[in-house]
Design a protein around this motif. Structure first.
Motif, short mmCIF file in Angstrom:
data_model
loop_
_atom_site.label_atom_id
_atom_site.label_comp_id
_atom_site.label_asym_id
_atom_site.label_seq_id
_atom_site.Cartn_x
_atom_site.Cartn_y
_atom_site.Cartn_z
N VAL A 333 18.62 1.06 -26.77
CA VAL A 333 18.43 2.23 -27.34
C VAL A 333 17.50 2.82 -26.42
N ASN A 334 16.49 2.06 -25.66
CA ASN A 334 15.56 2.64 -24.68
C ASN A 334 14.45 3.73 -25.67
N GLU A 335 14.26 4.86 -25.20
CA GLU A 335 13.17 5.77 -25.80
C GLU A 335 14.04 6.87 -26.66
N ASP A 336 15.38 6.77 -26.89
CA ASP A 336 15.95 7.81 -27.59
C ASP A 336 15.75 7.60 -29.13
N GLU A 337 16.04 8.86 -29.73
CA GLU A 337 15.92 8.77 -31.24
C GLU A 337 17.19 7.92 -31.74
N PRO A 360 10.75 14.66 -22.02
CA PRO A 360 10.03 13.52 -22.30
C PRO A 360 10.02 13.12 -24.09
N SER A 361 10.38 14.36 -24.69
CA SER A 361 10.21 14.34 -26.37
C SER A 361 11.58 14.10 -26.88
N GLU A 381 14.66 17.68 -36.15
CA GLU A 381 13.91 18.71 -35.26
C GLU A 381 14.32 18.59 -33.73
N LEU A 382 14.71 19.50 -32.99
CA LEU A 382 14.77 19.40 -31.66
C LEU A 382 13.70 20.34 -30.87
N VAL A 385 13.61 23.00 -25.41
CA VAL A 385 14.75 23.91 -25.17
C VAL A 385 15.66 23.27 -24.01
N ILE A 386 16.47 22.14 -24.42
CA ILE A 386 17.32 21.27 -23.59
C ILE A 386 18.62 21.26 -24.29
N THR A 387 19.45 20.58 -23.43
CA THR A 387 20.71 20.22 -24.39
C THR A 387 20.76 18.71 -24.80
N TYR A 388 20.67 18.48 -25.86
CA TYR A 388 20.73 16.94 -26.51
C TYR A 388 22.20 16.64 -26.64
#
Length: 568
Positions: A333-337, A360-361, A381-382, A385-388
Motif C-alpha cells: 500500500v505504501n503511503e496511498d489512500e 505528498p498528500s 476529497e482530492l 490539483v494533480i491526476t489521481y
C-alpha cells in the motif's frame, strides 16, 4: 461489460432544510444517514449556533421548525420520504457546551434510534452535569464526555432516552436476529452498563454493548491496555456493526498489551504503534485480531478513516498508508489512500489503492458503504490539483479540495469508476460526512455546504458568508443491486403468498424434503438478516414470519436457493 456495470452513476436529486434567516452565521451539519427497505432516508446531525453572533440555529424540515438550545450546538434527526419530502424532525438540546446526533439506526419495525454525543470541557465540568432533553425525556450526564440514545416510533415521537457517561460511541447497528441495538466505541474511567462494569480504563478502552427494545443493557464487553508508561498509547479509531450483530473494532496500541479473549496483543515499542482490527461475534466472543506493524521508522501503520461490514460478514477498511513498504496481506500500500477487505477469519483479501504521484498528500476518505454485491463505494476529497490514479483509471482534479466518488470491485480487484463530485461555487464550501446505499444501489450522501451547488438538475443555494447547511443528495447507480440469479442444477423455491401483507406469514416450500437441517435467512434490501430459522430434516415446508417488517423487497435464502419476497 455487464449492463449493471455500464450504467453511469448520475446525481439525480438533493434537498436541504430551510433557514428562515439564510444569511445568518448559524450552521447545520449532516453527520449520519441510513435508509429503510422502502427507500426512506433518515438524517442525523448538528445544529450549530452562530459562531460570532451566538444566535440559536433554526432549520425548517417540511412542516417542522427546530431551534437549537444552549451552548454551541444541538442535535437533530429527521426522516425523508422516497421522493425526498421531509416527514418529521426531532431535536436534542442541552444546557452544556455542545451536543449533537452522530449516528442513526432504523430497525425492521420502523423504529429509529438516534445516538448523540455530549462534549463538555473536562477541565471545567469533569463530572458532567449537562441536562440533555429530547421531547419530554431528560438525561443528566455524570462525565464531560457522554452519549445518549433516543428511540423514536415510526411517526418520529420520542419513546425513550438512555444515557451513557464516559463513552464515545463510534458506530451503531441493529442485530435483527436478537432484536438488539448494538453500539461500539471508546470509554474512559469506570463505566457500568446494566449489570456489567467495564474494566477500569485510566486513559482509554474499547467497548461493545447491546441494548434491547425495552431499553435495557443486556450485555457489554470491554478491554483496555496494561501500559502505564508516558509513551503508552491505546486509541480506538473506528468501529463497525455487522448485519448479524458482529462488531469490528480498529485500534492502535503502543508500549502496552491488551487481551481479547484468548488473544493478547503486545506492543513493546515506545515509538511505533501496532494496528489491530479485532472482530467480536454476536455472542460476544473475540474471533479474530488482525495485527499490522508500522513499516520502517513510521510511527503508525495506517490512518483509519472508515470501517464497514458487507452483507456476508467481511470487514472493509478505508485508510491511508503510514509509510513506504506497508503490507496488507500480499498487497503493498505504501503511503496511498486505500480500501481493503478483511475476512471474518481476519485474513486480508482484495485491496485497492488511490495513487497521488507528484503530490505528498493522499486523498481523504469521508464516507464508505458496501453495496449488495460486495463492492466498496467511497467518497472523499482530492486535496491537490494533480491526476489521481484509481488502478488503471485516472481522475484529473481541476481544483484543490474537490470531492470524488469511486467504486472498488473486489472480484476483479479493480475500480469500476471514479468521478468528480459536483463543484461548489467560488468562495463556497462543500464536503461529505457520511454515505449510505439503498437496495437498488442508489447512494445518499450528507455533509455540509455553503454557496451554490448543483446535483444534476437540482441546485441547492445557501448564500451566507459564514456557517453552512446540511444536505441529502442522491447518486443513482453508485452501487450494484442484489440480484437473484438461478444457480445451475438447483430447483427454484416456491414462496406464497407473494406479495404478502405485513403480519401475514408466507410459506416456503422446497422441491424435495430437506436431507438435513436447512438454514433459512430472510434479508432486507440492504442485505441485513431480519429473520433466521431452520427447516428440519425430512420437511418440505417452513413458515416465514413477516410481523414487524417494514413494507419492501426482501431476499429469502434456503441453502443455495433464493427467492424474492415482497412485503406490503
Amino acid at each position: 461489460m455487464p449492463a449493471a456495470h455500464a450504467q453511469t452513476p448520475t446525481w439525480t436529486a438533493a434537498v436541504q432544510p430551510a433557514n428562515p434567516t439564510p444569511t445568518d452565521d448559524t450552521g447545520a451539519l449532516g453527520r449520519s444517514l441510513t435508509t429503510d427497505a422502502a427507500g426512506n432516508q433518515y438524517l442525523a446531525g448538528v445544529l450549530q449556533n452562530g459562531g460570532g453572533s451566538g444566535a440559536p440555529a433554526t432549520r425548517v424540515f417540511g412542516s417542522t421548525s427546530l431551534t437549537g438550545g444552549g451552548g454551541f450546538a444541538s442535535g437533530f434527526v429527521a426522516k425523508l420520504s422516497l421522493s425526498q419530502q421531509w416527514l418529521w424532525a426531532v431535536k436534542a438540546t442541552g444546557n452544556g457546551e455542545a451536543l449533537g446526533f452522530e449516528h442513526v439506526v432504523v430497525n425492521p419495525a420502523g423504529d429509529t434510534y438516534a445516538i448523540g454525543a455530549v462534549n463538555d470541557d473536562g477541565s471545567i465540568s469533569p463530572n458532567g452535569g449537562t441536562v440533555v432533553t429530547v421531547g419530554s425525556y431528560t438525561y443528566t450526564t455524570t462525565k464531560a464526555e457522554a452519549n445518549f440514545i433516543t428511540r423514536l416510533n415510526a411517526n418520529g415521537q420520542p419513546q425513550a432516552l438512555i444515557g451513557l457517561s464516559g463513552t464515545r460511541i463510534l458506530a451503531a447497528g441493529w442485530d435483527a436476529t436478537a432484536g438488539n441495538l448494538v453500539v461500539a466505541g471508546e470509554y474512559t474511567g469506570t463505566v457500568t452498563l446494566g449489570s456489567t462494569t467495564l474494566p477500569a480504563a485510566p486513559s482509554s478502552g474499547l467497548f461493545v454493548a447491546r441494548l434491547n427494545a425495552a431499553g435495557q443493557w443486556v450485555s457489554a464487553v470491554g478491554a483496555t491496555t496494561t501500559g502505564t508508561a508516558s509513551s503508552s498509547r491505546f486509541v480506538v479509531s473506528q468501529t463497525a456493526v455487522g448485519p448479524q450483530g458482529q462488531v469490528a473494532v480498529a485500534f492502535r496500541i503502543r508500549n502496552g498489551s491488551v487481551t481479547l479473549g484468548s488473544t493478547t496483543v503486545n506492543s513493546t515499542s515506545a515509538t511505533q504503534a501496532t494496528h489491530v482490527i479485532a472482530q467480536l461475534s454476536a455472542t460476544n466472543q473475540w474471533t479474530a485480531a488482525t495485527q499490522v506493524a508500522a513499516p520502517g521508522t513510521s510511527s503508525v501503520a495506517y490512518i483509519t478513516n472508515e470501517l464497514q461490514y458487507d452483507r456476508t460478514g467481511n470487514v472493509w477498511l478505508a485508510g491511508e498508508g503510514g509509510g513506504p513498504g506497508l503490507q496488507l496481506g500480499s498487497s503493498t500500500v505504501n503511503e496511498d489512500e486505500f480500501v481493503a477487505r478483511l475476512s471474518p477469519a481476519g485474513q486480508w483479501g482484495a485491496v485497492g489503492t488511490i495513487g497521488h504521484s507528484g503530490s505528498p498528500s493522499a486523498t481523504n476518505t469521508y464516507g464508505l458503504a458496501v453495496d449488495a454485491q460486495g463492492n466498496a463505494v467511497l467518497v472523499g476529497e482530492l486535496p491537490n490539483v494533480i491526476t489521481y490514479t484509481f488502478g488503471t483509471r485516472t481522475l484529473a482534479n481541476p481544483t484543490a479540495g474537490r470531492n470524488f466518488v469511486a467504486r472498488f470491485n473486489p472480484t476483479t480487484q479493480s475500480w469500476d469508476y471514479a468521478q468528480l463530485a459536483p463543484a461548489i461555487s467560488t468562495d463556497g464550501q462543500f464536503y461529505f460526512e457520511a454515505i449510505t446505499l439503498d437496495a437498488v444501489g442508489n447512494m445518499f450522501a450528507t455533509g455540509t455546504f455553503r454557496g451554490n451547488i448543483s446535483f444534476g438538475a437540482t441546485t441547492l443555494a445557501y448564500p451566507a458568508s459564514f456557517g453552512g447547511n446540511a444536505f441529502v443528495a442522491k447518486l443513482s447507480n453508485a452501487g450494484l443491486p442484489l440480484g437473484v440469479r438461478p444457480t445451475a442444477g438447483v430447483a427454484p423455491l416456491a414462496l406464497y403468498p407473494n406479495p404478502a401483507a405485513a403480519g401475514t406469514p408466507a410459506t416456503l416450500r422446497l422441491p424435495v424434503a430437506a436431507p438435513a437441517g436447512l438454514p433459512v435467512t430472510l434479508r432486507d434490501a440492504l442485505g441485513r438478516a431480519v429473520r433466521t430459522s431452520t427447516i428440519p430434516v425430512g420437511k418440505l415446508e417452513a413458515t416465514v414470519a413477516t410481523a414487524g417488517l417494514a413494507p419492501g423487497l426482501y431476499l429469502l435464502e434456503a441453502g443455495a436457493q433464493r427467492a424474492q419476497l415482497v412485503v406490503e
